[in-house]
Design a protein around this motif. Structure first.
Motif, PDB file in Angstrom:
ATOM      1  N   VAL A 140      51.131  22.430  25.329  1.00  0.00           N
ATOM      2  CA  VAL A 140      51.714  22.888  24.044  1.00  0.00           C
ATOM      3  C   VAL A 140      50.711  22.619  22.805  1.00  0.00           C
ATOM      4  O   VAL A 140      50.023  21.745  22.916  1.00  0.00           O
ATOM      5  CB  VAL A 140      53.186  21.962  24.046  1.00  0.00           C
ATOM      6  CG1 VAL A 140      54.178  22.490  24.879  1.00  0.00           C
ATOM      7  CG2 VAL A 140      52.866  20.473  23.722  1.00  0.00           C
ATOM      8  N   CYS A 141      51.239  23.336  21.911  1.00  0.00           N
ATOM      9  CA  CYS A 141      50.606  23.029  20.609  1.00  0.00           C
ATOM     10  C   CYS A 141      51.340  21.410  19.973  1.00  0.00           C
ATOM     11  O   CYS A 141      52.322  21.133  20.183  1.00  0.00           O
ATOM     12  CB  CYS A 141      50.533  24.091  19.546  1.00  0.00           C
ATOM     13  SG  CYS A 141      50.050  25.687  20.225  1.00  0.00           S
ATOM     14  N   GLU A 142      50.619  21.040  18.857  1.00  0.00           N
ATOM     15  CA  GLU A 142      50.959  19.570  18.268  1.00  0.00           C
ATOM     16  C   GLU A 142      52.555  19.867  17.626  1.00  0.00           C
ATOM     17  O   GLU A 142      53.212  18.988  17.533  1.00  0.00           O
ATOM     18  CB  GLU A 142      49.770  19.236  17.251  1.00  0.00           C
ATOM     19  CG  GLU A 142      48.610  18.888  17.860  1.00  0.00           C
ATOM     20  CD  GLU A 142      47.805  18.284  16.859  1.00  0.00           C
ATOM     21  OE1 GLU A 142      48.122  18.084  15.535  1.00  0.00           O
ATOM     22  OE2 GLU A 142      46.576  17.753  17.113  1.00  0.00           O
ATOM     23  N   GLU A 143      52.537  21.275  17.047  1.00  0.00           N
ATOM     24  CA  GLU A 143      53.752  21.671  16.330  1.00  0.00           C
ATOM     25  C   GLU A 143      55.163  21.411  17.238  1.00  0.00           C
ATOM     26  O   GLU A 143      56.237  21.206  16.959  1.00  0.00           O
ATOM     27  CB  GLU A 143      53.800  22.755  15.692  1.00  0.00           C
ATOM     28  CG  GLU A 143      53.617  23.841  16.482  1.00  0.00           C
ATOM     29  CD  GLU A 143      52.052  24.364  16.227  1.00  0.00           C
ATOM     30  OE1 GLU A 143      51.927  25.523  16.255  1.00  0.00           O
ATOM     31  OE2 GLU A 143      51.109  23.439  16.095  1.00  0.00           O
ATOM     32  N   ASN A 144      54.617  21.505  18.639  1.00  0.00           N
ATOM     33  CA  ASN A 144      56.066  21.332  19.572  1.00  0.00           C
ATOM     34  C   ASN A 144      56.237  20.016  20.173  1.00  0.00           C
ATOM     35  O   ASN A 144      57.161  19.758  20.560  1.00  0.00           O
ATOM     36  CB  ASN A 144      55.538  22.191  20.830  1.00  0.00           C
ATOM     37  CG  ASN A 144      55.433  23.600  20.590  1.00  0.00           C
ATOM     38  OD1 ASN A 144      54.444  24.238  20.085  1.00  0.00           O
ATOM     39  ND2 ASN A 144      56.492  24.377  20.822  1.00  0.00           N
TER      40      ASN A 144
ATOM     41  N   ASP B 281      48.694  18.290  25.499  1.00  0.00           N
ATOM     42  CA  ASP B 281      48.284  18.955  23.936  1.00  0.00           C
ATOM     43  C   ASP B 281      47.042  19.531  24.103  1.00  0.00           C
ATOM     44  O   ASP B 281      46.237  19.306  24.976  1.00  0.00           O
ATOM     45  CB  ASP B 281      48.564  18.017  22.811  1.00  0.00           C
ATOM     46  CG  ASP B 281      47.895  16.805  22.893  1.00  0.00           C
ATOM     47  OD1 ASP B 281      46.679  16.511  23.750  1.00  0.00           O
ATOM     48  OD2 ASP B 281      48.064  15.755  22.335  1.00  0.00           O
ATOM     49  N   ARG B 282      46.453  19.811  22.981  1.00  0.00           N
ATOM     50  CA  ARG B 282      45.186  20.376  22.657  1.00  0.00           C
ATOM     51  C   ARG B 282      44.124  19.329  22.616  1.00  0.00           C
ATOM     52  O   ARG B 282      42.908  19.660  22.555  1.00  0.00           O
ATOM     53  CB  ARG B 282      45.021  21.185  21.554  1.00  0.00           C
ATOM     54  CG  ARG B 282      46.175  22.531  21.610  1.00  0.00           C
ATOM     55  CD  ARG B 282      45.903  23.360  22.750  1.00  0.00           C
ATOM     56  NE  ARG B 282      47.060  24.439  22.740  1.00  0.00           N
ATOM     57  CZ  ARG B 282      46.941  25.792  22.635  1.00  0.00           C
ATOM     58  NH1 ARG B 282      45.695  26.186  22.391  1.00  0.00           N
ATOM     59  NH2 ARG B 282      47.868  26.438  22.844  1.00  0.00           N
ATOM     60  N   ASP B 283      44.239  18.293  22.745  1.00  0.00           N
ATOM     61  CA  ASP B 283      43.588  16.837  22.398  1.00  0.00           C
ATOM     62  C   ASP B 283      43.173  16.361  23.610  1.00  0.00           C
ATOM     63  O   ASP B 283      42.570  15.075  23.542  1.00  0.00           O
ATOM     64  CB  ASP B 283      43.872  16.000  21.333  1.00  0.00           C
ATOM     65  CG  ASP B 283      44.039  16.553  20.074  1.00  0.00           C
ATOM     66  OD1 ASP B 283      43.134  17.335  19.762  1.00  0.00           O
ATOM     67  OD2 ASP B 283      44.793  16.161  19.239  1.00  0.00           O
TER      68      ASP B 283
ATOM     69  N   THR C 157      45.019  29.717  31.930  1.00  0.00           N
ATOM     70  CA  THR C 157      46.386  28.916  31.808  1.00  0.00           C
ATOM     71  C   THR C 157      46.790  28.432  33.104  1.00  0.00           C
ATOM     72  O   THR C 157      46.913  27.361  33.356  1.00  0.00           O
ATOM     73  CB  THR C 157      47.198  29.438  30.953  1.00  0.00           C
ATOM     74  OG1 THR C 157      46.698  29.868  29.651  1.00  0.00           O
ATOM     75  CG2 THR C 157      48.508  28.554  30.794  1.00  0.00           C
TER      76      THR C 157
ATOM     77  N   ARG D 135      43.000  19.671  29.221  1.00  0.00           N
ATOM     78  CA  ARG D 135      43.055  20.688  27.887  1.00  0.00           C
ATOM     79  C   ARG D 135      43.015  22.253  28.312  1.00  0.00           C
ATOM     80  O   ARG D 135      42.626  22.362  29.417  1.00  0.00           O
ATOM     81  CB  ARG D 135      41.636  20.352  27.251  1.00  0.00           C
ATOM     82  CG  ARG D 135      41.511  19.246  26.401  1.00  0.00           C
ATOM     83  CD  ARG D 135      40.239  19.050  25.509  1.00  0.00           C
ATOM     84  NE  ARG D 135      40.265  18.116  24.680  1.00  0.00           N
ATOM     85  CZ  ARG D 135      39.754  17.041  24.804  1.00  0.00           C
ATOM     86  NH1 ARG D 135      39.037  16.580  26.046  1.00  0.00           N
ATOM     87  NH2 ARG D 135      39.539  16.075  23.928  1.00  0.00           N
TER      88      ARG D 135
ATOM     89  N   GLU E 167      39.783  28.365  27.285  1.00  0.00           N
ATOM     90  CA  GLU E 167      40.071  29.632  26.394  1.00  0.00           C
ATOM     91  C   GLU E 167      39.048  30.515  26.870  1.00  0.00           C
ATOM     92  O   GLU E 167      37.737  30.411  27.016  1.00  0.00           O
ATOM     93  CB  GLU E 167      39.873  29.345  25.124  1.00  0.00           C
ATOM     94  CG  GLU E 167      40.025  30.617  24.173  1.00  0.00           C
ATOM     95  CD  GLU E 167      40.028  30.281  22.484  1.00  0.00           C
ATOM     96  OE1 GLU E 167      40.121  31.168  22.099  1.00  0.00           O
ATOM     97  OE2 GLU E 167      39.499  29.161  22.255  1.00  0.00           O
TER      98      GLU E 167
END
Length: 245
Positions: free
Chosen positions: A6-10, A42-44, A134, A144, A147
Motif C-alpha cells: 500500500v501507499c502511505e496514504e492508506n 509500505d514503499r519504505d 507485484t 518493497r 517497478e
C-alpha cells in the motif's frame, strides 16, 4: 500469510485500508474473514502484521498489530536493464528478477532486438508487467514493491545505467573480466548496481564500444553462452550470492 503493498496514504494511525483488486482478492478469492491476519508493506520497506476488521468486497480495513522492518530486501538497489526479447520471455525475466532482488526492471531497444514495442501498446504492456512484478513480490516476501519502468532507447539506457555506483554489461565476447572478479574488485560498499543484458542476438561490437565509453564495465558470465532469459537469472543469482550469502 498473504502479503499486500500500500501507499502511505492508506495507513492511518492504527489502521490500514486496502482497496480495489486487493480488497476483492482478500474478500472473494482468499475468502478471508475478520480476525484473520495479513502482512502489509509500505514503499519504505516496513512490514505491518495486521488483523482484518472490516471487509465488504470493495474496501478492507485491517488493524496494525506489529510493525517491523522487512527482511526481504537485498543490501543494495539493483536495476536490471533488459533488451527486448522475443515472445513472452520478458514476463519470465521480470518475475525472476523480482524474486532475485531487483528493485527496477527497464526494457530497452538494441540493434539486434527482433521485438520492439508499439507506441500505442506501451501503457497496457506496462500495466501487465507491473502486475507480474507485484505478484512476484508478494509471493517471494519482498518488503518493497519493485517497478517495471517505461522502455528506453539504447542511448537513454546508457545514460541511466551509468548513474549507478557500479554498472555492468553482460557481454558474451568479454574474455578479460568475469562477474566474480569484478564484484571481488569493485563490489564492496556499492549501494546501487545496474545490470545490462541483451536480447537473443546479444550486442553488436559498436554497442559494446559505446557502453565502455560510458563507464559501464563489460563482464563475462562464464564459458557458456546463456539464453537471454537465463542470463539475468544467472547474473542476479551471482550478485545475491556475493552480497547476501
Amino acid at each position: 500469510m498473504p502479503r499486500f503493498f500500500v501507499c502511505e496514504e492508506n495507513i492511518d494511525g492504527e489502521y490500514i485500508t486496502l482497496l480495489g483488486d486487493d480488497a476483492h482478492h482478500i474478500s472473494f478469492s482468499l475468502r478471508m474473514a475478520a480476525g484473520e491476519e495479513i502482512t502489509v508493506c509500505d514503499r519504505d520497506g516496513n512490514e505491518y502484521i495486521c488483523v482484518l476488521s472490516d471487509l465488504d468486497g470493495e474496501t478492507v480495513k485491517a488493524k496494525i498489530c506489529e510493525t517491523r522492518k522487512g527482511e526481504g530486501e537485498p543490501p543494495l538497489e539493483i536495476h536490471v536493464y533488459q533488451a527486448f526479447p522475443k515472445g513472452d520471455k520478458l514476463e519470465l525475466i521480470i518475475q525472476k528478477a523480482v524474486e532475485l532482488g531487483a528493485a527496477y526492471i527497464t526494457p530497452f531497444e538494441s540493434e539486434r532486438c527482433v521485438k520492439r514495442p508499439k507506441a500505442d501498446k506501451i501503457d497496457k504492456q506496462l500495466l501487465r508487467m507491473n502486475k507480474i512484478a507485484t505478484e512476484a513480490a508478494k509471493q517471494c516476501g519482498r518488503a518493497r514493491l519493485p517497478e517495471v519502468k517505461a522502455p528506453l532507447s539504447f542511448s537513454e539506457m546508457l545514460g541511466k545505467a551509468s548513474e549507478s555506483d557500479l554498472a555492468i554489461f553482460c557481454y558474451e565476447d568479454c574474455h578479460t573480466l568475469s562477474l566474480k572478479e569484478l564484484l571481488s574488485q569493485k563490489g564492496e560498499g556499492v549501494r546501487s548496481l545496474s545490470v545490462v543484458i541483451g536480447s537473443e542476438g546479444g550486442f553488436s561490437s559498436s554497442e559494446a564500444e559505446r557502453v565502455e565509453k560510458c563507464g559501464i564495465i563489460p563482464v563475462s558470465l562464464g564459458k557458456r553462452i546463456l539464453r537471454c532469459e537465463t542470463a539475468p537469472i544467472f547474473a542476479l543469482s551471482s550478485i545475491a550470492f556475493f552480497y547476501e550469502l
